[in-house]
Enzyme design. Structure first.
Site, PDB file in Angstrom:
ATOM      1  N   THR A 168       0.858  -1.179   0.000  1.00  8.13           N
ATOM      2  CA  THR A 168       0.000   0.000   0.000  1.00  8.13           C
ATOM      3  C   THR A 168       0.896   1.230   0.000  1.00  8.13           C
ATOM      4  OG1 THR A 168      -1.536   1.366   1.282  1.00  8.13           O
ATOM      5  CG2 THR A 168      -0.222  -0.215   2.513  1.00  8.13           C
ATOM      6  N   ASP A 170       0.021   3.929   1.173  1.00  7.01           N
ATOM      7  CA  ASP A 170      -0.299   4.682   2.388  1.00  7.01           C
ATOM      8  C   ASP A 170       0.640   4.358   3.544  1.00  7.01           C
ATOM      9  OD1 ASP A 170      -2.392   5.717   0.958  1.00  7.01           O
ATOM     10  OD2 ASP A 170      -3.942   4.550   1.963  1.00  7.01           O
ATOM     11  N   GLY A 215      -4.109   8.852   1.579  1.00  3.24           N
ATOM     12  CA  GLY A 215      -3.840   8.390   2.933  1.00  3.24           C
ATOM     13  C   GLY A 215      -5.099   8.503   3.765  1.00  3.24           C
ATOM     14  N   ARG A 216      -6.042   7.600   3.556  1.00  2.00           N
ATOM     15  CA  ARG A 216      -7.332   7.677   4.234  1.00  2.00           C
ATOM     16  C   ARG A 216      -7.237   7.353   5.722  1.00  2.00           C
ATOM     17  NH1 ARG A 216     -11.924   7.743   1.163  1.00  2.00           N
ATOM     18  NH2 ARG A 216     -13.112   6.587   2.727  1.00  2.00           N
ATOM     19  N   GLU A 276      -5.592  13.094   3.010  1.00  2.00           N
ATOM     20  CA  GLU A 276      -7.006  13.003   2.671  1.00  2.00           C
ATOM     21  C   GLU A 276      -7.843  12.443   3.812  1.00  2.00           C
ATOM     22  OE1 GLU A 276      -7.948  10.340  -0.491  1.00  2.00           O
ATOM     23  OE2 GLU A 276      -6.883   8.636   0.389  1.00  2.00           O
ATOM     24  N   TYR A 337      -3.567   9.412  -7.756  1.00  2.00           N
ATOM     25  CA  TYR A 337      -3.509   8.508  -8.900  1.00  2.00           C
ATOM     26  C   TYR A 337      -2.204   8.676  -9.673  1.00  2.00           C
ATOM     27  CZ  TYR A 337      -8.457   7.826  -7.933  1.00  2.00           C
ATOM     28  OH  TYR A 337      -9.648   7.529  -7.330  1.00  2.00           O
ATOM     29  N   LEU A 339       0.594   8.871  -8.423  1.00  2.00           N
ATOM     30  CA  LEU A 339       1.666   8.230  -7.664  1.00  2.00           C
ATOM     31  C   LEU A 339       1.630   6.708  -7.747  1.00  2.00           C
ATOM     32  CD1 LEU A 339       1.250  10.286  -4.346  1.00  2.00           C
ATOM     33  CD2 LEU A 339       2.416  10.981  -6.446  1.00  2.00           C
ATOM     34  N   ARG A 340       0.468   6.134  -8.007  1.00  2.00           N
ATOM     35  CA  ARG A 340       0.271   4.690  -7.788  1.00  2.00           C
ATOM     36  C   ARG A 340       0.945   3.811  -8.833  1.00  2.00           C
ATOM     37  NH1 ARG A 340      -5.906   3.429  -6.682  1.00  2.00           N
ATOM     38  NH2 ARG A 340      -6.014   3.836  -8.936  1.00  2.00           N
TER      39      ARG A 340
END
Length: 455
Positions: A168, A170, A215-216, A276, A337, A339-340
């Site tokens: 992930t 994150d 980063g939820r 976020e 998006y 970055l992924r």
């Protein structure tokens, strides 16, 4: 040798630790068919894992199948969507972003209570794997994908072995020894480049940017980007008390006073970076008042997919300055998006090669010893498997989130280099006067209005 558990506790080397080449017995069992699939959102380095797994498995005499689109086609019984992978197919994909076998969020553990078999998705997925004659499976994904893999192993009753590689961007899975999840360092690197570009633009055009990073559940990515880029200010959810919602006015006050302090220093421009996940913590009442037109669910809660936090905050700040007769340009930007699927940086290339190699070495052992499988991690340069659901709270069953430790030295250093309203500003009349003037207030009125931020 000393190892670290996921909780950071030192312990003897785990039984079954996978050692580097030459350090442990290995088995090259020809005739094994191995499948690889990706679940969840993309992360830089997925191709590198696929490459390392394929090469090591092929060198061991195994057949390798790349399963397209995660669990989706397995659930639907479309086994033709699995394709053979050779060393030639993957020889240079480790330098590429994305995934050559794609990914999806299809979840075989979702139950259908209206069906004769509520677990038909899980059973259909397992039936597809059996038709493909897959005895070993490498899954690449987050904890949800790991849970799906563990359920498949249970349902297979000894006919399937799984090695899960957690990922992930994150960085919110509590890997042993504080190791980052793969893809995080690449995502941070690309994010730093983007924010650095915006900082140059802000200086050139004398404007402000409010950047919201993915980063939820944790603020590692936002903080990592903001700290490395030297952004004006970075705000993450972890700095607010967990027991109460974050007030929108509080968040805007932080950004506004950072801007006022910059103006007082003769630098009316800058970039703020936010995680976020703050959107999950904002007061619903505040959001309803600020965004009455936004769609809500059947419970009256705002749909976070509709919340453009960057634009909301930019508008709130512009309105604040407009009320005092000052025009400013504030732009909102959301980065995530971008970055992924970036090409992995060398750290993630090396890291994912270790993980991919280790996944195959681990599968060799569990095929021999009869263990069901587990998750692959790195400890002290060695690949060490953990049990499925090692990242879950045994009481709630939910994934334990690795959040930013706001008491750490690393976070303290990050705060030291931000431009934020500090206690020293309020206590120094020379420092306070120009900040208050930028706000159109007397020092006393400014201290009364914004002083709580420095408490």
């Amino acid at each position: 040798m000393v190892w670290l558990t996921p909780d950071g506790v030192e312990s003897p080397a785990p039984v079954g630790a996978v050692f580097p080449p030459g350090g442990a017995d290995s088995c090259d069992d020809g005739g094994v068919k191995l499948g690889i699939l990706c679940g969840g959102g993309p992360a830089p380095g997925m191709n590198s894992v696929i490459s390392a797994v394929t090469i090591e498995a092929r060198k061991s005499g195994w057949d390798v199948l790349g399963i397209m689109d995660g669990f989706q086609h397995l659930i639907e019984g479309r086994i033709e969507q699995a394709r053979p992978l050779s060393i030639t197919d993957v020889s240079m994909i480790h330098v590429q972003g994305g995934s050559i076998i794609r990914t999806s969020r299809a979840n075989p553990t979702v139950r259908d209570e209206r069906a004769d078999d509520p677990d038909w998705r899980l059973h259909a997925c397992l039936a597809s794997l059996r038709k493909l004659e897959i005895a070993a499976l490498v899954t690449i994904g987050g904890d949800d994908t790991a849970f799906s893999a563990s359920r498949l192993v249970e349902a297979a009753e000894g006919t399937l072995r799984v090695a899960h590689v957690p990922k992930t961007i994150d960085n919110d899975l509590p890997l042993p020894g504080g190791w980052p999840t793969f893809g995080f360092e690449t995502a941070r690197s690309v994010g730093v480049q983007l924010v650095t570009n915006l900082m140059a633009d802000a200086m050139t055009t004398q404007r402000w940017y409010v950047v919201v990073a993915m980063g939820r559940s944790a603020g590692h990515l936002a903080l990592g980007i903001g700290k490395a880029a030297g952004a004006t200010v970075t705000v993450i959810a972890e700095e607010f008390p967990r027991t109460q919602p974050v007030r929108l006015s509080h968040l805007v006050d932080i950004l506004e006073t950072s801007m006022l302090k910059r103006v007082a220093h003769g630098r009316p421009f800058g970039v703020a970076v936010l995680a976020e996940g703050i959107g999950l913590r904002l007061s619903q009442d505040d959001l309803h008042q600020a965004m009455p037109e936004i769609e809500r669910d059947e419970h009256g809660n705002l749909r976070l997919a509709e919340l453009e936090l960057d634009r909301l905050l930019a508008k709130q700040i512009r309105d604040r300055f407009k009320q005092r007769g000052t025009k400013v340009t504030v732009e909102g930007k959301n980065i995530g998006y971008e970055l992924r699927c970036a090409p992995p940086v060398p750290f993630d290339m090396e890291y994912t090669r270790d993980l991919g190699y280790g996944a195959v070495e681990y599968l060799k052992r569990v095929l021999r010893d009869g263990e069901p499988g587990g998750m692959i991690t790195i400890q002290e340069g060695h690949v060490v498997p953990l049990a499925f659901r090692s990242f879950s709270d045994p009481t709630t069953g939910r994934v334990r989130i690795r959040q930013v430790d706001v008491e750490s030295n690393s976070y303290r250093v990050a705060r030291e280099y931000m431009i934020r309203l500090e206690h020293e500003d309020l206590g120094d009349p020379t420092a306070l006067r120009p900040i208050a003037e930028a706000a159109g207030l007397t020092p006393e009125a400014f201290r009364h209005r914004y002083g709580y931020l420095a408490e």
